[in-house]
Design an enzyme around this catalytic site. Structure first.
Site, PDB file in Angstrom:
ATOM      1  N   TYR A 193      -1.540   4.372  -6.340  1.00 21.76           N
ATOM      2  CA  TYR A 193      -2.801   5.019  -5.948  1.00 21.76           C
ATOM      3  C   TYR A 193      -3.112   6.189  -6.873  1.00 21.76           C
ATOM      4  CZ  TYR A 193      -2.996   2.480  -1.544  1.00 21.76           C
ATOM      5  OH  TYR A 193      -3.101   1.491  -0.587  1.00 21.76           O
TER       6      TYR A 193
ATOM      7  N   ASP B 169       0.830  -1.202   0.000  1.00 18.56           N
ATOM      8  CA  ASP B 169       0.000   0.000   0.000  1.00 18.56           C
ATOM      9  C   ASP B 169       0.872   1.264   0.000  1.00 18.56           C
ATOM     10  OD1 ASP B 169      -2.926  -1.237   0.794  1.00 18.56           O
ATOM     11  OD2 ASP B 169      -1.280  -2.321   1.721  1.00 18.56           O
TER      12      ASP B 169
ATOM     13  N   HIS C 198      -3.451  -4.218   2.389  1.00 23.06           N
ATOM     14  CA  HIS C 198      -4.840  -3.773   2.366  1.00 23.06           C
ATOM     15  C   HIS C 198      -5.179  -2.872   3.545  1.00 23.06           C
ATOM     16  CE1 HIS C 198      -8.760  -3.571   0.658  1.00 23.06           C
ATOM     17  NE2 HIS C 198      -9.360  -4.286   1.578  1.00 23.06           N
TER      18      HIS C 198
ATOM     19  N   HIS D 159      -3.024  -9.658  -1.270  1.00 17.43           N
ATOM     20  CA  HIS D 159      -3.245  -8.259  -0.882  1.00 17.43           C
ATOM     21  C   HIS D 159      -4.213  -8.153   0.289  1.00 17.43           C
ATOM     22  CE1 HIS D 159      -3.743  -3.979  -0.954  1.00 17.43           C
ATOM     23  NE2 HIS D 159      -5.052  -4.101  -1.129  1.00 17.43           N
TER      24      HIS D 159
ATOM     25  N   HIS E  83     -10.497  -2.574   7.505  1.00 21.16           N
ATOM     26  CA  HIS E  83     -11.121  -3.542   6.598  1.00 21.16           C
ATOM     27  C   HIS E  83     -11.504  -4.837   7.309  1.00 21.16           C
ATOM     28  CE1 HIS E  83     -10.517  -1.081   3.100  1.00 21.16           C
ATOM     29  NE2 HIS E  83      -9.231  -0.985   3.327  1.00 21.16           N
TER      30      HIS E  83
ATOM     31  N   HIS F 254      -3.969  -0.398   6.232  1.00 21.24           N
ATOM     32  CA  HIS F 254      -2.783   0.448   6.248  1.00 21.24           C
ATOM     33  C   HIS F 254      -2.189   0.499   7.648  1.00 21.24           C
ATOM     34  CE1 HIS F 254      -4.376   2.739   2.449  1.00 21.24           C
ATOM     35  NE2 HIS F 254      -4.284   1.429   2.283  1.00 21.24           N
TER      36      HIS F 254
ATOM     37  N   ASN G 263      -6.544  -4.017  -4.842  1.00 21.67           N
ATOM     38  CA  ASN G 263      -7.804  -3.536  -5.412  1.00 21.67           C
ATOM     39  C   ASN G 263      -7.641  -2.187  -6.101  1.00 21.67           C
ATOM     40  OD1 ASN G 263      -7.561  -3.072  -2.381  1.00 21.67           O
ATOM     41  ND2 ASN G 263      -9.128  -1.544  -2.856  1.00 21.67           N
TER      42      ASN G 263
ATOM     43  N   ASP H 218      -1.653  -2.859  -3.955  1.00 20.24           N
ATOM     44  CA  ASP H 218      -1.963  -1.429  -3.971  1.00 20.24           C
ATOM     45  C   ASP H 218      -0.665  -0.681  -4.219  1.00 20.24           C
ATOM     46  OD1 ASP H 218      -4.642  -1.812  -3.765  1.00 20.24           O
ATOM     47  OD2 ASP H 218      -4.874  -0.852  -1.809  1.00 20.24           O
TER      48      ASP H 218
END
Length: 323
Positions: free
Chosen positions: A78, A42, A242, A207, A216, A244, A113, A75
């Protein structure tokens, strides 16, 4: 078939073979039979949200550990992945940021994602390796390093609500639709690959979270479809991003350890939820993880954005030589 030209361009220390139906790559151990790596997730924000700071500490720790490679848990770019193979964000968020000498090693990456919101085929393209030879991203594959097998799993298609275009986001499902067929084949191939693996250690990288105390939380689809396979086949670590944050959760009913390394840039969500398994460590900020492996020991360390070691875990396996 897009995998074939990509793999043909991989550095000379990688070799293509097969384990079940998943592509298999190979990476050598150190001369003493050990392996060390960093894990980051991420991250791709053109250096903002402390990405540059984290990268600098990765370089310092990477040098001290003499790392063999880096794992990215997805990720990677971004907010909407890459727009194409000529998207300058690849260099602005990857090449220019992870510039330390110790990080000039192979990077093995999975998609997240946010990557699926852009041009997925661009991230998988061999053209990116002409820009930066460190980059290697495949949907799902096996990386063998003698004492350990890493099983990289494309987890985004598992999550059903992405297919409904949540919040109007576009997802690039080329190569994975229809969902049910793709997931069924992937689960079957992963199960067979795990069963065929003779490695001392088995590490699955994806991920999405299976267990998480952060925003999440647990990913239901992975709990139902992936977790039973990991437990059945004696997987030692499930490594993900996923959420953070940095966290370590140990399973109550098997040796499986859940390791989240999703603190590559934006973090500090301010949420800590309860989990059904044992929460060993949780940190809501930026950072990364190291993993060192020998035949008999695994050492996991989580670091913050200043390179401070926040949590350490050592796991020992008895080794019985075969005569």
């Amino acid at each position: 078939m897009a995998l074939l030209p990509l793999l043909s361009m991989v550095s000379s220390f990688l070799f293509l073979s097969s384990m079940a139906e998943l592509p298999m790559l190979e990476h050598p151990l150190k001369s003493d039979g050990s392996l060390s790596l960093l894990v980051i997730g991420d991250w791709g924000r053109k250096g903002t949200f402390n990405q540059t700071l984290v990268a600098a500490q990765m370089g310092r720790i990477g040098e001290s550990l003499d790392i063999d490679f880096v794992v990215s848990t997805g990720d990677n770019f971004y907010e909407e992945g890459l727009t194409g193979i000529d998207d300058k964000e690849f260099e602005e968020s990857f090449t220019n940021i992870y510039a330390a000498e110790s990080l000039q090693k192979q990077w093995y990456s999975v998609l997240g994602n946010h990557d699926y919101r852009g041009d997925v085929l661009a991230q998988l393209s061999p053209v990116l390796r002409q820009i930066d030879r460190r980059w290697l991203c495949l949907r799902s594959f096996v990386l063998n390093a003698e004492i350990v097998d890493f099983f990289f799993v494309d987890t985004t298609p598992f999550v059903e609500h992405y297919w409904d275009n949540p919040k109007g986001h576009h997802y690039d499902w080329r190569g994975v639709a229809p969902r049910e067929t793709y997931i069924s084949n992937l689960v079957k191939d992963l199960d067979l690959a795990l069963k065929e693996s003779p490695a001392r250690w088995k590490v699955v990288v994806g991920h999405h979270t299976i267990r998480s105390a952060s925003v999440h939380g647990d990913t239901i689809e992975l709990q139902l479809l992936l977790l039973p396979i990991l437990k059945e086949n004696g997987v030692d670590f499930y490594v993900n991003g996923h959420d953070h944050c940095l966290e370590h959760i140990s399973s109550n009913d098997c040796p499986l350890q859940f390791l989240t390394s999703g603190g590559g840039s934006k973090a500090w969500r301010g949420i800590l939820n309860s989990v059904s398994d044992k929460l060993e460590f949780f940190y809501d900020g930026q950072g990364f993880m190291s993993l060192q492996l020998t035949k008999t020991q695994a050492h996991v360390v989580f670091y913050d954005a200043f390179g401070n070691a926040l949590h350490k875990q050592a796991i020992t396996k008895q080794f019985h030589s075969q005569i």
